[in-house]
Design an enzyme around this catalytic site. Structure first.
Site, PDB file in Angstrom:
ATOM      1  N   HIS A  44       0.818  -1.218   0.000  1.00 38.87           N
ATOM      2  CA  HIS A  44       0.000   0.000   0.000  1.00 38.87           C
ATOM      3  C   HIS A  44       0.846   1.259   0.000  1.00 38.87           C
ATOM      4  O   HIS A  44       0.325   2.352  -0.205  1.00 38.87           O
ATOM      5  CB  HIS A  44      -0.948   0.004   1.204  1.00 38.87           C
ATOM      6  N   HIS A  69       7.355   7.090   4.819  1.00 40.27           N
ATOM      7  CA  HIS A  69       6.661   6.483   3.682  1.00 40.27           C
ATOM      8  C   HIS A  69       5.844   7.559   2.985  1.00 40.27           C
ATOM      9  O   HIS A  69       5.781   8.709   3.457  1.00 40.27           O
ATOM     10  CB  HIS A  69       5.780   5.313   4.152  1.00 40.27           C
ATOM     11  N   HIS A  71       2.365   8.929   0.524  1.00 34.70           N
ATOM     12  CA  HIS A  71       0.972   8.802   0.090  1.00 34.70           C
ATOM     13  C   HIS A  71       0.780   9.662  -1.154  1.00 34.70           C
ATOM     14  O   HIS A  71       1.262  10.791  -1.226  1.00 34.70           O
ATOM     15  CB  HIS A  71       0.011   9.294   1.175  1.00 34.70           C
ATOM     16  N   GLU A  75      -2.715  12.970   2.285  1.00 36.41           N
ATOM     17  CA  GLU A  75      -3.811  12.567   3.168  1.00 36.41           C
ATOM     18  C   GLU A  75      -4.410  13.802   3.836  1.00 36.41           C
ATOM     19  O   GLU A  75      -5.617  14.012   3.775  1.00 36.41           O
ATOM     20  CB  GLU A  75      -3.287  11.571   4.208  1.00 36.41           C
ATOM     21  N   HIS A  88       5.270  10.816   5.364  1.00 35.98           N
ATOM     22  CA  HIS A  88       5.064  10.654   6.803  1.00 35.98           C
ATOM     23  C   HIS A  88       6.325  10.106   7.456  1.00 35.98           C
ATOM     24  O   HIS A  88       6.737   8.981   7.148  1.00 35.98           O
ATOM     25  CB  HIS A  88       3.889   9.694   7.067  1.00 35.98           C
ATOM     26  N   THR A 156      -3.367   6.363   9.864  1.00 35.39           N
ATOM     27  CA  THR A 156      -4.315   6.482   8.749  1.00 35.39           C
ATOM     28  C   THR A 156      -4.498   5.151   8.030  1.00 35.39           C
ATOM     29  O   THR A 156      -5.141   5.098   6.993  1.00 35.39           O
ATOM     30  CB  THR A 156      -3.860   7.557   7.743  1.00 35.39           C
TER      31      THR A 156
HETATM   32 ZN   LIG Z   1       1.200   7.503   6.302  1.00 39.34          ZN
END
Ligand SMILES: [Zn+2]
Length: 207
Positions: A44, A69, A71, A75, A88, A156
């Site tokens: 993911h 990591h 996204h 987010e 993050h 999250t």
């Molecule tokens: Zn994250």
């Protein structure tokens, strides 16, 4: 992503607006050392595991940097607007298990010199890894301006544990459209929808 295990009332991410300036807040004390390169495709997300020995201090307690990591798109939102990417940086208080996560927005712009060294090595399939002796320091990735928004929230991803002190940097960093696209191609749309603020105060520190 199956969010069925997630509940609670102080969830993340949130739309950041109406933040309250708090003169008692300060820049986050950071002790960041360089790390070798350890990239993991988690399915993911693309995660960069960090060598031991780097930490920040939050509320008088030490939180160790474990990994960061990405996204795509972001987010968190800022005044209702999303960014094409968010990083993050996950720190853990080893004594309490609580987390302090620094969020950094990425906007489309100039080529990012850190990403330039890694985009050709992003592991293409779930659970595959790339390890190298090439070193880098997250201090060189984060924005130079230390202004941030802070609030209490959650992971999250399931189980969305409400154990996270969030610090979302006000100023984005930049990456090229091609670089952001390289992450999008691996992660697809790996951002959790915005969650209700439910009366929480979002505080602002001017760096
Ligand atoms: Zn994250």
């Amino acid at each position: 992503m199956d969010y069925t295990p997630c509940g609670g009332t102080v969830q993340s991410p949130v739309n950041i607006e109406g933040a309250v300036y708090d003169p008692s807040l300060a820049d986050i004390p950071q002790t960041y050392n360089s790390t070798a390169t350890h990239i993991v495709n988690k399915g993911h997300t693309v995660q960069f595991n960090y060598d031991a020995g780097s930490s920040i201090v939050v509320g008088g307690e030490t939180y160790t940097l474990l990994q960061f990591h990405t996204h795509t798109h972001s987010e968190h939102a800022l005044g209702g607007a999303s960014f094409p990417m968010e990083m993050h940086f996950v720190h853990k208080n080893e004594a309490t298990g609580k987390l302090a996560v620094i969020g950094v927005f990425v906007r489309e712009g100039a080529e990012n010199s850190f990403l330039k060294g890694v985009v050709d090595h992003l592991p293409a399939t779930k659970d595959s890894t790339y390890n190298a002796n090439d070193t880098f320091n997250v201090a060189d990735i984060m924005p130079g301006n230390k202004s941030y928004f802070t609030y209490s929230g959650s992971l999250t991803t399931p189980p969305c544990s409400e154990t996270v002190s969030w610090f979302v940097m006000e100023n984005p960093i930049e990456a090229s459209a091609t670089q952001i696209g390289d992450f999008e191609n691996l992660e697809h749309e790996n951002h959790r929808p915005l969650q209700p603020v439910n009366g929480r105060t979002i505080k602002f520190h001017k760096g």
